[in-house]
Design a protein around this motif. Structure first.
Motif, mmCIF file in Angstrom:
data_model
loop_
_atom_site.group_PDB
_atom_site.id
_atom_site.type_symbol
_atom_site.label_atom_id
_atom_site.label_comp_id
_atom_site.label_asym_id
_atom_site.label_seq_id
_atom_site.Cartn_x
_atom_site.Cartn_y
_atom_site.Cartn_z
ATOM 1 N N THR A 2 33.599 26.858 34.200
ATOM 2 C CA THR A 2 33.716 25.540 34.580
ATOM 3 C C THR A 2 34.719 25.566 36.177
ATOM 4 O OG1 THR A 2 35.390 24.974 33.164
ATOM 5 C CG2 THR A 2 33.073 24.373 32.549
ATOM 6 N N SER A 3 34.924 26.647 36.416
ATOM 7 C CA SER A 3 35.997 26.466 37.614
ATOM 8 C C SER A 3 35.763 28.202 38.228
ATOM 9 C CB SER A 3 37.235 26.296 37.177
ATOM 10 O OG SER A 3 38.074 27.326 36.593
ATOM 11 N N PHE A 4 36.659 28.208 39.276
ATOM 12 C CA PHE A 4 36.249 29.651 39.927
ATOM 13 C C PHE A 4 37.323 30.599 39.433
ATOM 14 C CE2 PHE A 4 34.111 27.499 43.665
ATOM 15 C CZ PHE A 4 32.917 28.534 43.533
ATOM 16 N N THR A 5 38.218 29.791 38.538
ATOM 17 C CA THR A 5 39.188 30.838 37.683
ATOM 18 C C THR A 5 38.509 31.508 36.773
ATOM 19 O OG1 THR A 5 41.109 29.101 38.360
ATOM 20 C CG2 THR A 5 41.303 30.554 36.762
ATOM 21 N N ASP A 6 37.732 30.897 36.086
ATOM 22 C CA ASP A 6 36.620 31.395 34.968
ATOM 23 C C ASP A 6 35.402 32.294 35.363
ATOM 24 O OD1 ASP A 6 38.320 29.945 33.286
ATOM 25 O OD2 ASP A 6 36.911 28.191 33.058
ATOM 26 N N TYR A 7 35.161 32.255 36.785
ATOM 27 C CA TYR A 7 34.120 33.100 37.144
ATOM 28 C C TYR A 7 34.632 34.434 37.703
ATOM 29 C CZ TYR A 7 29.876 33.824 39.995
ATOM 30 O OH TYR A 7 28.570 34.338 40.478
ATOM 31 N N MET A 8 33.532 35.219 37.172
ATOM 32 C CA MET A 8 33.611 36.880 37.326
ATOM 33 C C MET A 8 33.047 37.084 38.629
ATOM 34 S SD MET A 8 32.674 38.699 33.731
ATOM 35 C CE MET A 8 31.093 37.881 33.531
ATOM 36 N N GLY A 9 33.959 37.977 39.190
ATOM 37 C CA GLY A 9 33.412 38.505 40.710
ATOM 38 C C GLY A 9 34.157 38.111 41.570
ATOM 39 N N ASP A 10 35.565 38.768 41.827
ATOM 40 C CA ASP A 10 36.501 38.356 42.790
ATOM 41 C C ASP A 10 36.031 38.176 44.247
ATOM 42 O OD1 ASP A 10 38.351 37.940 40.953
ATOM 43 O OD2 ASP A 10 39.312 39.857 40.781
ATOM 44 N N ASP A 11 35.142 39.213 44.540
ATOM 45 C CA ASP A 11 34.795 39.387 45.819
ATOM 46 C C ASP A 11 33.970 38.105 46.349
ATOM 47 O OD1 ASP A 11 32.632 40.044 44.167
ATOM 48 O OD2 ASP A 11 31.824 41.488 45.382
ATOM 49 N N VAL A 12 33.030 37.552 45.789
ATOM 50 C CA VAL A 12 32.157 36.318 45.961
ATOM 51 C C VAL A 12 33.263 35.200 45.817
ATOM 52 C CG1 VAL A 12 30.421 34.873 45.333
ATOM 53 C CG2 VAL A 12 30.036 37.504 45.296
ATOM 54 N N LYS A 13 34.082 35.296 44.807
ATOM 55 C CA LYS A 13 34.865 33.980 44.598
ATOM 56 C C LYS A 13 35.907 33.950 45.720
ATOM 57 C CE LYS A 13 37.788 34.568 40.944
ATOM 58 N NZ LYS A 13 38.179 34.871 39.558
ATOM 59 N N ASN A 14 36.473 34.977 46.105
ATOM 60 C CA ASN A 14 37.492 34.757 46.936
ATOM 61 C C ASN A 14 36.997 34.408 48.522
ATOM 62 O OD1 ASN A 14 39.353 35.693 45.333
ATOM 63 N ND2 ASN A 14 39.473 37.431 45.964
ATOM 64 N N VAL A 16 34.323 32.439 48.991
ATOM 65 C CA VAL A 16 33.889 30.970 48.690
ATOM 66 C C VAL A 16 35.213 30.220 48.782
ATOM 67 C CG1 VAL A 16 33.071 29.209 47.009
ATOM 68 C CG2 VAL A 16 31.921 31.273 47.489
ATOM 69 N N ILE A 17 36.067 30.552 48.014
ATOM 70 C CA ILE A 17 37.476 29.971 48.178
ATOM 71 C C ILE A 17 37.989 29.646 49.500
ATOM 72 C CG2 ILE A 17 39.933 29.736 47.230
ATOM 73 C CD1 ILE A 17 38.955 30.933 44.664
ATOM 74 N N ASN A 18 37.937 30.832 50.266
ATOM 75 C CA ASN A 18 38.626 30.640 51.574
ATOM 76 C C ASN A 18 37.804 29.883 52.448
ATOM 77 O OD1 ASN A 18 40.795 32.248 51.245
ATOM 78 N ND2 ASN A 18 39.612 34.273 51.483
ATOM 79 N N ARG A 19 36.350 30.017 52.543
ATOM 80 C CA ARG A 19 35.300 29.057 53.171
ATOM 81 C C ARG A 19 35.500 27.634 52.785
ATOM 82 N NH1 ARG A 19 30.458 30.252 56.274
ATOM 83 N NH2 ARG A 19 30.168 28.015 57.127
#
Length: 212
Positions: A2-14, A16-19
């Motif tokens: 339910t949040s990017f904290t819980d989402y697996m896959g740091d490459d994509v997650k980081n 998105v968070i930066n963008r």
């Protein structure tokens, strides 16, 4: 998740968070592609939370506002076609025709009601749309109104017409997770559910599940 904290896959997650830190620069056209079961739809729903949050903190969803809570319920519903204000999820495997897409687009072109600022269309398996339906989609993707955001999910981006692909502002490959990532996540879930299970057993599950 339910949040990017819980989402697996740091490459994509980081990425998105930066963008998405600059909310004035949220892309109107996003493509998520990758093999089946890698988390494209989950990612799309989390992106909706980033886009629709009414009280972002440091540029990201607060998790507490009316929209964040509504999207949390929508995420937990899991099935395609779940309903949430400001979000339309379309299963392109069953909604393939031009007239269906035109109806969806006509509704999406109408600005959302306050306090919602955006309308988001998640198009799952978008490569399965007919060519005529894709051409209808192209007309809006070329110059989408400010309030409208498309998230196109696909296992086969090469089957999406090139004119749509060329107008995608953010394209992300969602990859299979590693065995280690899968085991760590399964271990967290087992602990939360009060289950006792060995890492060796979880490794077998992750391998047998082909990391999806």
């Amino acid at each position: 998740p339910t949040s990017f904290t819980d989402y697996m896959g740091d490459d994509v997650k980081n990425l998105v968070i930066n963008r998405f830190k600059d909310r004035k620069n949220i892309p109107n056209t996003i493509m998520l592609y990758g093999t089946r079961g890698t988390g494209k739809t989950s990612m799309a729903r989390l992106l909706c939370k980033e886009i629709q949050c009414l009280n972002p903190v440091d540029g990201h969803s607060c998790g507490e506002c009316e929209m964040c809570q509504a999207i949390d319920e929508y995420i937990s519903a899991t099935e395609a076609g779940a309903d949430c204000p400001g979000i339309t999820e379309v299963d392109a495997a069953t909604t393939t025709g031009k007239s269906d897409i035109n109806d969806i687009i006509d509704d999406a072109l109408i600005p959302p009601m306050y306090p919602i600022k955006h309308k988001v269309i998640i198009m799952d398996e978008c490569h399965m749309l007919s060519v005529s339906a894709q051409n209808s989609l192209l007309k809006v993707v070329e110059e989408p109104p400010e309030h409208l955001i498309f998230i196109l999910c696909t296992t086969d981006p090469d089957k999406v017409i090139s004119t749509i692909r060329s107008r995608i502002q953010l394209s992300l490959e969602v990859k299979k997770k590693t065995i280690e990532e899968m085991v760590n996540k399964l271990e967290q879930i087992a602990e939360a559910e009060g289950l006792k299970i060995s890492r060796e057993a979880l490794q077998i599950i992750a391998k047998k599940g082909d990391r999806i």
